[in-house]
Design a protein around this motif. Structure first.
Motif, short mmCIF file in Angstrom:
data_model
loop_
_atom_site.label_atom_id
_atom_site.label_comp_id
_atom_site.label_asym_id
_atom_site.label_seq_id
_atom_site.Cartn_x
_atom_site.Cartn_y
_atom_site.Cartn_z
N ILE A 139 -15.59 34.15 27.21
CA ILE A 139 -15.50 35.59 27.51
C ILE A 139 -16.80 36.07 28.15
CG2 ILE A 139 -15.38 37.88 26.45
CD1 ILE A 139 -13.37 36.67 24.44
N ARG A 140 -17.95 35.66 27.60
CA ARG A 140 -19.24 36.06 28.16
C ARG A 140 -19.41 35.53 29.58
NH1 ARG A 140 -22.68 34.64 22.88
NH2 ARG A 140 -22.19 36.51 21.67
N LYS A 176 -17.01 34.83 31.66
CA LYS A 176 -16.11 35.61 32.53
C LYS A 176 -16.72 36.96 32.84
CE LYS A 176 -11.70 33.57 31.21
NZ LYS A 176 -10.41 33.79 30.52
N GLU A 177 -17.30 37.61 31.83
CA GLU A 177 -17.94 38.92 32.05
C GLU A 177 -19.11 38.78 33.02
OE1 GLU A 177 -18.98 40.28 28.16
OE2 GLU A 177 -16.95 41.01 27.73
N LYS A 178 -19.92 37.73 32.83
CA LYS A 178 -21.06 37.50 33.70
C LYS A 178 -20.59 37.24 35.13
CE LYS A 178 -25.23 34.64 33.84
NZ LYS A 178 -25.91 33.50 33.21
N LYS A 187 -19.40 40.46 36.64
CA LYS A 187 -20.54 41.31 37.00
C LYS A 187 -21.17 40.82 38.29
CE LYS A 187 -24.83 43.15 35.13
NZ LYS A 187 -25.77 43.10 34.02
#
Length: 134
Positions: free
Chosen positions: A101-102, A104-106, A109
């Protein structure tokens, strides 16, 4: 009297002389076998008594109690280890999901930043304050 008396006696003696050696040999073997069986019965009886004494001895009973206790402890430890393994597996899976998840978020962004840069490049650079004042 009977005229065949001598013949009967001779035949009887002959019959007995033919079968007596083998019958005495069989009798001797049977006596020997019976004595061996009696010895074995006595030995088995003695062994059974010894086994019963050992089986009911306090030391053996104490050993069996300890065996049951340690077996129960072992089962408890095995159960606890299984639970710990399941927990660690769940935590590992959760950590992997959070990491994904991190990432994917990174990535999202970074992608949005790249998109903004591209937009700015396509639109052109913003006018500087010094140029707009002139």
């Amino acid at each position: 009297m009977n005229p065949y008396n001598d013949a009967i006696n001779d035949l009887s003696k002959g019959f007995v002389s033919i079968y007596k050696p083998s019958l005495t040999n069989i009798q001797r073997q049977l006596n020997e076998l019976t004595s061996k069986q009696n010895m074995l019965i006595i030995q088995m009886h003695d062994e059974n008594i010894d086994l019963a004494d050992v089986q009911h001895s306090p030391e053996i009973q104490e050993l069996f109690k300890k065996m049951n206790l340690y077996q129960n402890k072992l089962l408890t430890i095995r159960k606890a280890m299984k639970q710990l393994h399941e927990r660690s597996t769940k935590l590992t899976n959760r950590a992997l999901r959070l990491q994904q998840i991190r990432e994917k978020e990174k990535f999202a962004k970074l992608q949005s930043e790249l998109d903004l840069k591209r937009e700015e490049e396509l639109i052109g650079s913003k006018p500087d304050k010094s140029e707009s004042v002139n």
